[in-house]
Design an enzyme around this catalytic site. Structure first.
Site, PDB file in Angstrom:
ATOM      1  N   ASP A  46      52.161  24.000  -0.384  1.00  0.00           N
ATOM      2  CA  ASP A  46      52.152  23.268  -1.652  1.00  0.00           C
ATOM      3  C   ASP A  46      51.497  21.903  -1.423  1.00  0.00           C
ATOM      4  O   ASP A  46      51.713  21.263  -0.397  1.00  0.00           O
ATOM      5  CB  ASP A  46      53.577  23.080  -2.165  1.00  0.00           C
ATOM      6  CG  ASP A  46      53.622  22.521  -3.586  1.00  0.00           C
ATOM      7  OD1 ASP A  46      52.631  22.701  -4.318  1.00  0.00           O
ATOM      8  OD2 ASP A  46      54.641  21.910  -3.948  1.00  0.00           O
ATOM      9  N   SER A  96      57.947  18.047   1.958  1.00  0.00           N
ATOM     10  CA  SER A  96      58.935  19.115   1.873  1.00  0.00           C
ATOM     11  C   SER A  96      59.895  18.973   3.046  1.00  0.00           C
ATOM     12  O   SER A  96      60.467  17.907   3.248  1.00  0.00           O
ATOM     13  CB  SER A  96      58.244  20.484   1.855  1.00  0.00           C
ATOM     14  OG  SER A  96      59.166  21.519   1.594  1.00  0.00           O
ATOM     15  N   HIS A 111      60.379  18.289  -2.154  1.00  0.00           N
ATOM     16  CA  HIS A 111      61.032  19.537  -2.518  1.00  0.00           C
ATOM     17  C   HIS A 111      62.533  19.442  -2.281  1.00  0.00           C
ATOM     18  O   HIS A 111      62.978  19.162  -1.164  1.00  0.00           O
ATOM     19  CB  HIS A 111      60.477  20.694  -1.678  1.00  0.00           C
ATOM     20  CG  HIS A 111      59.073  21.053  -2.009  1.00  0.00           C
ATOM     21  ND1 HIS A 111      58.252  21.741  -1.143  1.00  0.00           N
ATOM     22  CD2 HIS A 111      58.321  20.839  -3.126  1.00  0.00           C
ATOM     23  CE1 HIS A 111      57.068  21.927  -1.699  1.00  0.00           C
ATOM     24  NE2 HIS A 111      57.094  21.389  -2.909  1.00  0.00           N
TER      25      HIS A 111
END
Length: 340
Positions: free
Chosen positions: A142, A21, A48
């Site tokens: 995540d 991310s 992401h």
């Protein structure tokens, strides 16, 4: 990989999946730069990115950083060793056991699409002990549930050392919930991958736990019903921020997660962050409406006299009290906002 003539029938080697991310582009480029052009496994990456981003900048950066060919995932495409596959923006990237990619607009998981957990979980089901999963830099958590799924299916788990990560939340949360096989700075992960993917392949697949298979099927939209989600956990008195439906609690303690029957899924931290965002949106809407009400009453009071004018002024002043209270709440929340 079995090849008959020029047709690829299925992929039978190791597979590498990577989730990143915030700060991910730099970490990914560092990792990929360590791999030779003869790297013997496909690499699937979820980074992401915003829904309106093309992702071309990441693809080009990875292409420049290493010797492997980097492409965006295409639905139905067969994976090949030596290729890097990037999840397209606003789409989940999943992988079947036969080595075919699935690109889908399924429900967001942990507030993201593409999500790391859906890829990791589908790969764990498809490749079990031939899978290597990696968590890199990023906010929140995540990828942790997906990495746990990889471990439960017999795969190898690698986490970037949080001290080495630009944003240590994702590696730290993963470390807090499972014992990884390796915790390393990103500068050492590439060489480790080369060693792991040149080892002798396991002779037997490990059995996939039923709950992991169910969640993988939900992400593929094969299953998305009450019976499927009921088998994973119990209903709780919370609503899904994504669709307003009922949520089911999955797991306990550190592994606590939530899922609705339409496919949205959250860890505790991502659910709290999404609830906070929804509250803030509502507060800003309320602030705007109270300001419009105050302005209307103030304007109206100027056109009236006597009791009517006084009443409008009083109601305008009462609206100002609400405006000041809402602003105070928003300012207080702004100082303690959880990063996205």
């Amino acid at each position: 990989m079995k090849i008959r003539g020029s047709k690829i029938t299925s992929y039978t080697g190791y597979v590498v999946v990577i989730g990143a991310s915030a700060g991910g582009m730099e970490a990914l480029c560092t990792l990929i730069s360590q791999l030779g052009d003869d790297f013997p496994a496909p690499i699937l990456i979820v980074q992401h990115i915003s829904a309106d981003a093309s992702g071309d900048y990441l693809l080009k950066a990875i292409q420049r950083a290493g010797k492997l060919r980097c492409v965006h995932a295409i639905h139905g495409k067969q994976i090949q060793a030596g290729f890097i596959y990037l999840a397209p923006s606003d789409h989940h990237m999943l992988i079947h056991g036969d080595g075919k990619l699935q690109v889908t607009k399924g429900a967001q998981e942990n507030r993201y699409r593409p999500g790391i957990d859906p890829l990791f979980r589908s790969a764990a089901v498809g490749f079990t002990n031939r899978l290597i999963g990696i968590i890199l830099t990023g906010y929140l958590d995540d990828g942790t549930a997906g990495l746990i799924a990889i471990q439960r299916c017999g795969g190898t788990c690698i986490i970037q050392d949080p001290a080495d990560a630009q944003y240590p939340d994702m590696p730290t949360n993963a470390m807090n919930q499972l014992e990884a096989d390796y915790i390393l700075p990103v500068s050492e992960i590439g060489n480790l991958l080369t060693k792991l993917t040149t080892k002798k392949l396991p002779l037997r697949r490990k059995t996939v736990p039923k709950d992991i298979l169910t969640e993988a099927n939900i992400a593929e939209r094969v299953l998305s019903d009450l019976q499927a989600v009921n088998s994973l956990g119990e209903q709780v008195p919370f609503n899904c921020p994504g669709c307003g439906g009922v949520l089911w609690k999955i797991g306990e303690g550190k592994e606590l997660r939530y899922r609705c029957h339409t496919g949205h899924a959250y860890t505790y931290k991502s659910l709290l962050a999404e609830q906070t965002n929804k509250i803030e949106e509502t507060m800003w809407t309320a602030l705007r409406m109270f300001e419009e009400r105050r302005n209307l009453l103030t304007t109206y009071a100027k056109t009236q006299t006597g009791a009517v004018a006084r009443s409008a002024v009083e109601r305008s002043e009462q609206s100002q009290i609400h405006i000041d209270r809402i602003r105070a709440i928003l300012l207080a929340d702004d100082k303690s906002t959880t990063p996205n």
